[in-house]
Structure formats: structure tokens, C-alpha cells
Design a protein around this motif. Sequence first.
Motif, PDB file in Angstrom:
ATOM      1  N   HIS A 233       0.825  -1.207   0.000  1.00 28.94           N
ATOM      2  CA  HIS A 233       0.000   0.000   0.000  1.00 28.94           C
ATOM      3  C   HIS A 233       0.866   1.267   0.000  1.00 28.94           C
ATOM      4  CE1 HIS A 233      -3.751  -2.163   0.182  1.00 28.94           C
ATOM      5  NE2 HIS A 233      -3.232  -2.936   1.134  1.00 28.94           N
ATOM      6  N   LYS A 234       1.976   1.243   0.735  1.00 30.66           N
ATOM      7  CA  LYS A 234       2.887   2.380   0.674  1.00 30.66           C
ATOM      8  C   LYS A 234       3.541   2.467  -0.709  1.00 30.66           C
ATOM      9  CE  LYS A 234       3.958   2.907   5.584  1.00 30.66           C
ATOM     10  NZ  LYS A 234       4.995   2.817   6.645  1.00 30.66           N
ATOM     11  N   ALA A 235       3.821   1.320  -1.306  1.00 27.46           N
ATOM     12  CA  ALA A 235       4.376   1.316  -2.663  1.00 27.46           C
ATOM     13  C   ALA A 235       3.400   1.963  -3.637  1.00 27.46           C
ATOM     14  CB  ALA A 235       4.705  -0.109  -3.097  1.00 27.46           C
ATOM     15  N   LEU A 236       2.119   1.596  -3.530  1.00 28.64           N
ATOM     16  CA  LEU A 236       1.104   2.174  -4.420  1.00 28.64           C
ATOM     17  C   LEU A 236       1.018   3.686  -4.260  1.00 28.64           C
ATOM     18  CD1 LEU A 236      -1.769  -0.444  -4.116  1.00 28.64           C
ATOM     19  CD2 LEU A 236      -0.424   0.046  -6.172  1.00 28.64           C
ATOM     20  N   LYS A 237       1.066   4.150  -3.013  1.00 26.64           N
ATOM     21  CA  LYS A 237       0.992   5.595  -2.763  1.00 26.64           C
ATOM     22  C   LYS A 237       2.152   6.319  -3.443  1.00 26.64           C
ATOM     23  CE  LYS A 237      -0.281   9.481  -0.667  1.00 26.64           C
ATOM     24  NZ  LYS A 237       0.811  10.389  -1.057  1.00 26.64           N
ATOM     25  N   ASP A 238       3.355   5.761  -3.318  1.00 26.97           N
ATOM     26  CA  ASP A 238       4.514   6.412  -3.944  1.00 26.97           C
ATOM     27  C   ASP A 238       4.452   6.341  -5.467  1.00 26.97           C
ATOM     28  OD1 ASP A 238       5.882   7.622  -1.909  1.00 26.97           O
ATOM     29  OD2 ASP A 238       7.219   5.940  -1.517  1.00 26.97           O
ATOM     30  N   TYR A 239       3.991   5.216  -5.998  1.00 26.31           N
ATOM     31  CA  TYR A 239       3.840   5.138  -7.456  1.00 26.31           C
ATOM     32  C   TYR A 239       2.794   6.145  -7.940  1.00 26.31           C
ATOM     33  CZ  TYR A 239       6.722   0.926  -8.026  1.00 26.31           C
ATOM     34  OH  TYR A 239       7.760   0.031  -8.076  1.00 26.31           O
ATOM     35  N   ASP A 240       1.712   6.279  -7.192  1.00 20.64           N
ATOM     36  CA  ASP A 240       0.684   7.269  -7.558  1.00 20.64           C
ATOM     37  C   ASP A 240       1.302   8.672  -7.622  1.00 20.64           C
ATOM     38  OD1 ASP A 240      -1.214   5.274  -7.608  1.00 20.64           O
ATOM     39  OD2 ASP A 240      -2.107   5.794  -5.665  1.00 20.64           O
ATOM     40  N   ASP A 241       2.054   9.024  -6.586  1.00 25.05           N
ATOM     41  CA  ASP A 241       2.659  10.357  -6.533  1.00 25.05           C
ATOM     42  C   ASP A 241       3.700  10.524  -7.634  1.00 25.05           C
ATOM     43  OD1 ASP A 241       1.116  11.155  -4.389  1.00 25.05           O
ATOM     44  OD2 ASP A 241       2.607  10.573  -2.887  1.00 25.05           O
ATOM     45  N   ALA A 242       4.483   9.481  -7.885  1.00 23.65           N
ATOM     46  CA  ALA A 242       5.507   9.560  -8.927  1.00 23.65           C
ATOM     47  C   ALA A 242       4.864   9.793 -10.293  1.00 23.65           C
ATOM     48  CB  ALA A 242       6.350   8.291  -8.942  1.00 23.65           C
ATOM     49  N   LEU A 243       3.751   9.133 -10.553  1.00 28.17           N
ATOM     50  CA  LEU A 243       3.075   9.293 -11.839  1.00 28.17           C
ATOM     51  C   LEU A 243       2.360  10.632 -11.941  1.00 28.17           C
ATOM     52  CD1 LEU A 243       1.803   5.645 -12.295  1.00 28.17           C
ATOM     53  CD2 LEU A 243       3.413   6.861 -13.792  1.00 28.17           C
ATOM     54  N   ARG A 244       1.910  11.155 -10.828  1.00 28.47           N
ATOM     55  CA  ARG A 244       1.343  12.507 -10.847  1.00 28.47           C
ATOM     56  C   ARG A 244       2.414  13.519 -11.252  1.00 28.47           C
ATOM     57  NH1 ARG A 244       1.880  16.211  -7.120  1.00 28.47           N
ATOM     58  NH2 ARG A 244       2.492  14.713  -5.518  1.00 28.47           N
ATOM     59  N   LEU A 245       3.641  13.315 -10.762  1.00 31.33           N
ATOM     60  CA  LEU A 245       4.729  14.239 -11.046  1.00 31.33           C
ATOM     61  C   LEU A 245       5.361  14.008 -12.409  1.00 31.33           C
ATOM     62  CD1 LEU A 245       6.367  14.046  -7.512  1.00 31.33           C
ATOM     63  CD2 LEU A 245       5.229  16.057  -8.479  1.00 31.33           C
ATOM     64  N   SER A 246       5.353  12.758 -12.864  1.00 37.06           N
ATOM     65  CA  SER A 246       5.982  12.419 -14.148  1.00 37.06           C
ATOM     66  C   SER A 246       5.124  11.353 -14.831  1.00 37.06           C
ATOM     67  CB  SER A 246       7.415  11.912 -13.917  1.00 37.06           C
ATOM     68  OG  SER A 246       8.055  11.637 -15.131  1.00 37.06           O
ATOM     69  N   PRO A 247       4.071  11.785 -15.538  1.00 35.91           N
ATOM     70  CA  PRO A 247       3.042  10.844 -16.005  1.00 35.91           C
ATOM     71  C   PRO A 247       3.392  10.049 -17.258  1.00 35.91           C
ATOM     72  CG  PRO A 247       2.450  13.092 -16.593  1.00 35.91           C
ATOM     73  CD  PRO A 247       3.704  13.187 -15.780  1.00 35.91           C
ATOM     74  N   ASP A 248       4.585  10.220 -17.804  1.00 39.91           N
ATOM     75  CA  ASP A 248       4.934   9.545 -19.060  1.00 39.91           C
ATOM     76  C   ASP A 248       5.984   8.451 -18.889  1.00 39.91           C
ATOM     77  OD1 ASP A 248       3.161  11.159 -20.514  1.00 39.91           O
ATOM     78  OD2 ASP A 248       4.664  12.747 -20.691  1.00 39.91           O
ATOM     79  N   GLU A 249       6.126   7.941 -17.684  1.00 35.80           N
ATOM     80  CA  GLU A 249       7.128   6.895 -17.413  1.00 35.80           C
ATOM     81  C   GLU A 249       6.454   5.523 -17.531  1.00 35.80           C
ATOM     82  OE1 GLU A 249      10.260   7.309 -16.947  1.00 35.80           O
ATOM     83  OE2 GLU A 249      10.509   9.413 -16.379  1.00 35.80           O
ATOM     84  N   ALA A 250       6.696   4.860 -18.647  1.00 36.10           N
ATOM     85  CA  ALA A 250       6.023   3.581 -18.898  1.00 36.10           C
ATOM     86  C   ALA A 250       6.347   2.552 -17.826  1.00 36.10           C
ATOM     87  CB  ALA A 250       6.426   3.059 -20.282  1.00 36.10           C
ATOM     88  N   TRP A 251       7.632   2.470 -17.435  1.00 35.04           N
ATOM     89  CA  TRP A 251       8.025   1.421 -16.491  1.00 35.04           C
ATOM     90  C   TRP A 251       7.360   1.604 -15.129  1.00 35.04           C
ATOM     91  CZ3 TRP A 251      10.426   2.030 -11.801  1.00 35.04           C
ATOM     92  CH2 TRP A 251      11.014   3.270 -11.544  1.00 35.04           C
ATOM     93  N   VAL A 252       7.025   2.861 -14.783  1.00 34.45           N
ATOM     94  CA  VAL A 252       6.389   3.095 -13.483  1.00 34.45           C
ATOM     95  C   VAL A 252       4.959   2.545 -13.494  1.00 34.45           C
ATOM     96  CG1 VAL A 252       5.768   4.813 -11.753  1.00 34.45           C
ATOM     97  CG2 VAL A 252       7.859   5.108 -13.088  1.00 34.45           C
ATOM     98  N   TYR A 253       4.256   2.722 -14.608  1.00 35.97           N
ATOM     99  CA  TYR A 253       2.930   2.094 -14.723  1.00 35.97           C
ATOM    100  C   TYR A 253       3.052   0.579 -14.585  1.00 35.97           C
ATOM    101  CZ  TYR A 253       0.599   6.374 -16.260  1.00 35.97           C
ATOM    102  OH  TYR A 253       0.053   7.642 -16.315  1.00 35.97           O
ATOM    103  N   ALA A 254       4.056   0.015 -15.266  1.00 36.37           N
ATOM    104  CA  ALA A 254       4.228  -1.439 -15.204  1.00 36.37           C
ATOM    105  C   ALA A 254       4.564  -1.889 -13.782  1.00 36.37           C
ATOM    106  CB  ALA A 254       5.317  -1.872 -16.175  1.00 36.37           C
ATOM    107  N   ALA A 255       5.407  -1.121 -13.101  1.00 36.92           N
ATOM    108  CA  ALA A 255       5.778  -1.480 -11.730  1.00 36.92           C
ATOM    109  C   ALA A 255       4.569  -1.401 -10.806  1.00 36.92           C
ATOM    110  CB  ALA A 255       6.893  -0.549 -11.243  1.00 36.92           C
ATOM    111  N   ARG A 256       3.735  -0.371 -10.991  1.00 33.43           N
ATOM    112  CA  ARG A 256       2.519  -0.296 -10.180  1.00 33.43           C
ATOM    113  C   ARG A 256       1.584  -1.445 -10.533  1.00 33.43           C
ATOM    114  NH1 ARG A 256      -1.263   5.018 -10.306  1.00 33.43           N
ATOM    115  NH2 ARG A 256      -1.821   4.105 -12.328  1.00 33.43           N
ATOM    116  N   GLY A 257       1.546  -1.813 -11.815  1.00 41.49           N
ATOM    117  CA  GLY A 257       0.761  -2.969 -12.221  1.00 41.49           C
ATOM    118  C   GLY A 257       1.198  -4.235 -11.502  1.00 41.49           C
ATOM    119  N   ASP A 258       2.514  -4.380 -11.302  1.00 38.32           N
ATOM    120  CA  ASP A 258       3.021  -5.559 -10.573  1.00 38.32           C
ATOM    121  C   ASP A 258       2.486  -5.599  -9.144  1.00 38.32           C
ATOM    122  OD1 ASP A 258       4.455  -6.270 -12.825  1.00 38.32           O
ATOM    123  OD2 ASP A 258       6.361  -5.454 -12.095  1.00 38.32           O
ATOM    124  N   VAL A 259       2.391  -4.417  -8.517  1.00 39.60           N
ATOM    125  CA  VAL A 259       1.857  -4.374  -7.142  1.00 39.60           C
ATOM    126  C   VAL A 259       0.388  -4.782  -7.148  1.00 39.60           C
ATOM    127  CG1 VAL A 259       1.464  -2.949  -5.105  1.00 39.60           C
ATOM    128  CG2 VAL A 259       3.502  -2.561  -6.516  1.00 39.60           C
TER     129      VAL A 259
END
Length: 337
Positions: free
Chosen positions: A271-297
Motif C-alpha cells: 500500500h505504501k508502494a502504491l501511494k509512492d507510485y501514484d505520486d511519482a506518476l502525478r509528477l511524471s506521467p509519461d514513465e512507462a516502467w512506473v505504470y508497469a511497476a505499479r501494475g506488478d503491485v
Amino acid sequence: KAIVEYDASLRLAPDDPVTLRNRAMAKNQLGQFESAIEDLTVAVTVDPDFAVGYHTRGVTWDELGEFENAIADYDRAIALDPTAVSYSNRGVSKSNLGRDQEAIADFDEALKLDPEMANAYHNRAYSWDELGEYDKAIADYSKAIELNGADPMCFHNRGYTYNNQGQWRKAIEDFNICLRLDPEYGTAYNNRGHAWQALGDYDKAIADFTTAIRLDDQDSESYSSRGALYYELSDLDKAIADLTKAVEIAPEDPIARQYRAMSWHLAGDHHKALKDYDDALRLSPDEAWVYAARGDVWYQLGEYRKAIKDYTDAIRLDPTDPEFYDSRGFAWEALGE
């Protein structure tokens, strides 16, 4: 004291543009940039052909981060008196706006007027580096060093370009020279740390990141660098501590959040991982690997449709990575589809 004297002079000759410009320069030295702008505006209003007044106001706009205003003033200064310094300064303003190709044209003009201008070579090198033209950047940094070998920034920046090329040992040589010239150059420790890390010498990398932090305990980049290395070494408590400090100092920097998310994920706190991925994507929404990493969670939490959505976004941004398709396939399979 200088300003007091200029004040006295201006009481006797209130519209003298040279004195106004001199007082503005003194105010710039004290960081009184807005007040300096007022003096320079009066100076160029009194004398619309006062080239050095426009130039100095351009310098002051640069200090305030008002690069478009600076460019406009350098334009006027160059039209009245085309000097190498005005071309070079305008190039820097353009580079600060990401207009590096235009900046290079200005540095070219500066060097036509003054072929020995070390600053222009240095600044052109920076723009070449921003454009990914690393060989050209190194050639210009080398020329700047030839003209002014006592400037630690030239060695640091050439080392940074060597890092960009993956020439780690050459980078370390330049960072070493930089640090001999200026032992307090914190960024050089941070960037040398990256070179040591790339060479697999993790103890030296951590030592350099730590020195950078000792020199500036508000250096978010060095906390982030050390935290990312601790993550790579699976030292998750230290990674999370450093990355948390980086986030506190620079909450709008997505990189520390990305690495902290990965650290939370590896530590099992989804859940903390999801929160950080959410914030990271809000700040930098074009990072494909971050979407994939959040998908893994999401996948590990059994939220397969949310995982599929993230993998789909990753594919949209980067349709060339086969792992994204594989991950989405596993999620569909988990849904029985």
C-alpha cells in the motif's frame, strides 16, 4: 558603501544612466535584483541607446529566472553593440529555456568575436551535452580547460559528460581534478559516486554520496542517489530512510518516490508502494516502467483488472517492451481470460 555614494551622486544628477547602472550592479551584488531592475529601467528610459544598461538588466533578469525578459534585453544590447559577452549571456538564457540549438548559435557568434572566450566554449559544451552531442561537448569543455584550467566547473562538467557516455574512468579522473581544485564541490562527489557505482565499487560510491550529503545536508539528489544504491544492494531500511529524506527536501522530484516505491514493494508494504507510485506518476506521467511497476503491485494484491489497466498504459507509452505484454498476459490468465 558604494550604494551610499551612488545615492549621493544621483541626488545631484538623478537621471545619469551610468550612475544608475553602477548602483544597479552594486544592488545585484547584494541580491537586490528587483531594485536593480528599477534603476536600469530608468537608465534605459533616459538613454534608449544605452547598450550596457540593457545588457546589465538582462543579467539581472537572469538572476530572477526571468529568461524571456533577459533575452529581450540582450537582443536590444546586441542590436546596439554586439559584444561576445552579450551573445554568450543570451545563449545561456536560451539554454535555460531548453532552446539549446538557438543557444549554440549565440555561442558561435560570441566565439567569432572572441575566440579565446573560455566561458563561451564552456556554455556551448553544456548545450551540446543537453542535445546528446557528447563528443562535441567534450571537445568544447577541453578547449575551455585549455583556456582556463583553474576552473573546477569545467572539469566537473566534462566529467559529467563522460558519465553520460559511460566513460566512467575518464569521468572519475575529471572529478578528481575538480575536487583537487575545490574540495567542497559537493556535486562532483555525487557524480563521481555514480561513476564508482557503474564500475561496481559500491563502497566508494556510498562514501562519495555520503560526503556530498555532509557538505550539504539539503542535497536531495545525493540522498536519492545513496538511497537508490542501497535499494540495489537490498539494504531496504537504509534505502527507505535516504529516499524519505530526499522526498522531504524535494517533494516534487519523482525519482526518489519511484525508488522508494520499489523499496516498499520489495519490503512487502504494497500500500505504501502504491501511494509512492501514484505520486511519482502525478509528477511524471509519461514513465512507462512506473505504470508497469505499479501494475506488478496490483497483480500481487490480486487486483488483476487494475494491473491490466496499468500494463496497458505502459504499452501505450512504450509499445516496444515485451515484458509489458507478458505481464498483461499473466493478468488476463489470472482472470481466466
